[in-house]
Structures are given as C-alpha cells and as structure tokens.
Design an enzyme around this catalytic site. Structure first.
Site, PDB file in Angstrom:
ATOM      1  N   ARG A 102       1.470  -1.302  -0.009  1.00  0.00           N
ATOM      2  CA  ARG A 102      -0.330  -0.062   0.144  1.00  0.00           C
ATOM      3  C   ARG A 102       0.845   1.202   0.174  1.00  0.00           C
ATOM      4  O   ARG A 102       1.905   1.848   0.807  1.00  0.00           O
ATOM      5  CB  ARG A 102      -1.385  -0.388   1.451  1.00  0.00           C
ATOM      6  N   HIS A 129      -7.527   1.106  -6.718  1.00  0.00           N
ATOM      7  CA  HIS A 129      -7.667  -0.693  -5.623  1.00  0.00           C
ATOM      8  C   HIS A 129      -8.423  -1.558  -6.041  1.00  0.00           C
ATOM      9  O   HIS A 129      -9.312  -1.389  -5.995  1.00  0.00           O
ATOM     10  CB  HIS A 129      -8.449   0.419  -4.313  1.00  0.00           C
ATOM     11  N   ASP A 225     -16.816   7.376  -1.932  1.00  0.00           N
ATOM     12  CA  ASP A 225     -16.138   7.473  -0.913  1.00  0.00           C
ATOM     13  C   ASP A 225     -15.878   8.477  -0.711  1.00  0.00           C
ATOM     14  O   ASP A 225     -16.346   9.916  -0.787  1.00  0.00           O
ATOM     15  CB  ASP A 225     -14.757   6.565  -1.814  1.00  0.00           C
ATOM     16  N   CYS A 264     -16.726   1.762   0.258  1.00  0.00           N
ATOM     17  CA  CYS A 264     -15.389   1.250   0.567  1.00  0.00           C
ATOM     18  C   CYS A 264     -14.983   1.241   2.589  1.00  0.00           C
ATOM     19  O   CYS A 264     -14.265  -0.068   2.741  1.00  0.00           O
ATOM     20  CB  CYS A 264     -13.943   1.339  -0.231  1.00  0.00           C
ATOM     21  N   ARG A 292     -13.831  -8.723   1.019  1.00  0.00           N
ATOM     22  CA  ARG A 292     -12.416  -8.644   0.551  1.00  0.00           C
ATOM     23  C   ARG A 292     -11.577 -10.011   1.842  1.00  0.00           C
ATOM     24  O   ARG A 292     -10.946 -10.146   0.315  1.00  0.00           O
ATOM     25  CB  ARG A 292     -12.066  -7.035   1.519  1.00  0.00           C
TER      26      ARG A 292
HETATM   27  N1   CP Z   1     -11.407  -0.196   2.360  1.00  0.00           N
HETATM   28  C1   CP Z   1     -10.233  -0.460   2.437  1.00  0.00           C
HETATM   29  O1   CP Z   1      -9.287  -0.303   1.954  1.00  0.00           O
HETATM   30  O2   CP Z   1     -10.445  -0.366   3.707  1.00  0.00           O
HETATM   31  P1   CP Z   1      -8.380   0.321   4.320  1.00  0.00           P
HETATM   32  O3   CP Z   1      -8.098   1.687   4.240  1.00  0.00           O
HETATM   33  O4   CP Z   1      -8.809   0.373   6.506  1.00  0.00           O
HETATM   34  O5   CP Z   1      -8.097  -0.304   4.348  1.00  0.00           O
HETATM   35  N1  NVA Z   2      -9.990   6.706  -1.547  1.00  0.00           N
HETATM   36  C1  NVA Z   2      -9.405   6.478  -0.109  1.00  0.00           C
HETATM   37  C2  NVA Z   2     -10.244   5.060  -0.133  1.00  0.00           C
HETATM   38  C3  NVA Z   2     -10.163   4.928   1.189  1.00  0.00           C
HETATM   39  C4  NVA Z   2      -9.462   2.575   0.752  1.00  0.00           C
HETATM   40  C5  NVA Z   2      -8.488   7.337   0.060  1.00  0.00           C
HETATM   41  O1  NVA Z   2      -7.274   6.880  -0.872  1.00  0.00           O
HETATM   42  O2  NVA Z   2      -8.642   7.297   1.459  1.00  0.00           O
END
Ligand code: CP
Ligand code: NVA
Length: 306
Positions: A102, A129, A225, A264, A292
C-alpha cells in the site's frame, strides 16, 4: 504474476476467482476456514498508509491459507525515501514469497513490481485499489446474481476506488454512471484504459462520466467514497468546497430509486454519506468489508497455484 490493476488478470480468470471466493465463503460458514494453500509461504505487507480492512483481511486470509505474514507499517520502510524502491524490492524478494504493498504514487508500485522477483499485490495506491473493486464486484454479484444487467451510480471523488470500479465495469459489463465535480474527474489515461477494456469485452463503452446530476436515472447500486483520501489532508478545505451538494443522503437515495448503498470504508460520516444512509436498510457496506477477505483468499490461491 502481479496484481497491480484489475486488468493484470483476464476476465475469465477474474470470474474463476469470484466463483472460488463464493465457495470459500460457503466453506467458512460451515466452519471450514483452514486450507493448505500457502504452507511454507511468507507474505510481507508493506503499508505506507493506515489500514483496517486491507491489512486484517489479508492477514486473516494468509493465516487461514496456512501461510504467514509480516507487516511493516507507515514510517518503517520509507519506499524511495529511506531507500531506493528498487533496492527494497530486490531485498524483500530474497526473504519472502510475495509482497502486498500500500503506497502513494502508482508508478512507485510499478517500479517496485518491476524490481521484485516475487508476486506483488496492490493494496491501494493513489490511482488504483483493485482488491477493493474485485470484492465490490463480488458483493454486487452476490446481491443481484448477475453483473451485466446491474446499473451502478458512483457519486464522489475520481481517484483510486472509482478508477478501479471503472476498470471493473469495463471488464464485467455492468453499467456505471459517474458524477464527480469537474475538478475531480478521473484521469484521462484511466478513462482511455477503461474504454479500451470495455470495447474489448463488451463491444461498447458501458460507463459514463457526468459532471452534473441532471442526466442521472435510477439505479440498482449507488457507491461513494471519502472526499479527502489518505495523503490529501492538506487539500481538505479545497476539496470539501468542490464536493458541496455531493452528499449521499436520504433525499439523494430516493432520487436514485432507493438503490443498494456501497462504500469502501473508512467513511467520513456526515461528509460524503449520512448516518441514516450508511446505517440504513439499503446499506451493504459491511458485506463489502467481509468480502474483501473471501475474495483475497481466492486471489492468493490463484496467484500461488500457478
Ligand atoms: N477499504 C479499505 O481499503 O479500507 P482500509 O483503508 O481500512 O484498508
Ligand atoms: N479513496 C480512499 C480509499 C480508502 C480505502 C483513500 O485513498 O483514502
């Protein structure tokens, strides 16, 4: 093989992963959660941003597949800061059998994958994502038992989650109407990539990006989102102004024909979505979160079976 965007795996194989995820979910409800898929394998999780769902769902999936995981959180590895990305990727590949990353810029993940000699999975970048989108497709399929007749509306920010949903719509053929402020539209390259995929798999472009609400109809699903993503905190004030009027609240839900509500998570309650809507009877946000894990189990199995 790597999974950096949805299009890294062809449509037939993505369907194979979804069908396997369905079986794995059923097996788990019967108490069968341990499977000998990753025995002797160690997967590193390198996360440069916070996470609840992605970390826990991957760690649980890896444990239940009899593998082991090692987590390195924000501030530890310093991709491209403490050390060149290529050096981290080469080093990590000497220790573990795969890496879930990530990070911020998607190009950094691509550089990491180009230099790694073990599979690399995208756990979220600023641009994509894919694990989220694949689980979302599973959630829609689970709910509607088909994908190509489902109409989805996305209201919100044109970045990682939407970008991956655009690729998902283009691959799986569900209709996706998108409304973003003009300043927050998805990048041209993403729209071009999605159009190419959509023409290839459906013979036409199945998504549409709108900059006002006038041409919206009624939908089976509405998705939103956060307006301020991780790493964008300095732009919060400007972004919040841009998103005025974009809140998913009860009157918006009614206007869209009371569709199923997806997010999400994490949600910023009171900004992009109201408590009433996220906690309401149309919300499937915790099914999405649960899925997930099932989908990532099937993905891990797919990658390591090859
Ligand atoms: N939806 C998602 O990726 O959540 P987190 O940021 O908590 O991993
Ligand atoms: N768009 C959001 C998604 C989190 C899962 C972010 O990048 O923070």
């Amino acid at each position: 093989m790597n999974f950096l965007t949805l299009s890294d795996i062809d449509k037939d194989s993505l369907w194979e992963i979804l069908r396997r995820a369905k079986s794995l979910k059923e097996l788990r409800t019967q108490g069968i959660s341990r499977l000998d898929v990753l025995s002797g394998k160690i997967i590193a999780l390198i996360f440069e941003k916070p996470s609840t769902r992605t970390r826990l769902s991957f760690e649980t999936a890896i444990l239940e597949l009899n593998g082991n995981s090692i987590f390195m959180g924000p501030g530890e590895v310093g991709l491209g800061k403490r050390e060149a990305i290529c050096d981290v990727a080469r080093t990590v590949s000497r220790y573990v059998h795969g890496v879930v990353v990530r990070t911020f810029a998607h190009k950094n993940l691509v550089e990491f994958a180009d230099n790694a000699t073990v599979p690399v999975i995208n756990a979220l970048t600023d641009e994509f994502h894919p694990c989220q989108a694949l689980a979302d497709v599973f959630t829609i399929w689970e709910r509607f038992e088909s994908l190509d007749r489902v109409r989805v509306c996305f209201i919100g920010d044109g970045n990682n989650v939407l970008n991956s949903l655009l690729l998902a719509s283009s691959i799986f053929g569900f209709k996706l109407d998108v409304v973003t402020p003009k300043t927050q539209r998805p990048a041209r390259e993403v729209l071009d990539k999605a159009s190419d995929l959509s023409l290839r798999y459906n013979g036409r472009v199945v998504f549409e990006v709108l900059d006002n609400f006038d041409s919206l109809g009624t939908y089976d699903v509405v998705y939103t989102d956060v307006w301020v993503s991780m790493g964008q905190e300095a732009q919060a004030e400007l972004k919040l102004k841009d998103f005025k009027g974009y809140q998913l609240n009860s009157s918006m839900l009614e206007r869209l024909g009371n569709p199923v509500v997806m997010h999400c998570l994490p949600a910023h309650r009171g900004q992009e979505i109201t408590d009433e809507v996220i906690d309401g009877p149309r919300s499937v946000v915790f099914d999405q979160a649960e899925n997930r894990m099932h989908v990532q189990k099937a993905l891990l199995e797919y990658i390591w079976r090859r």
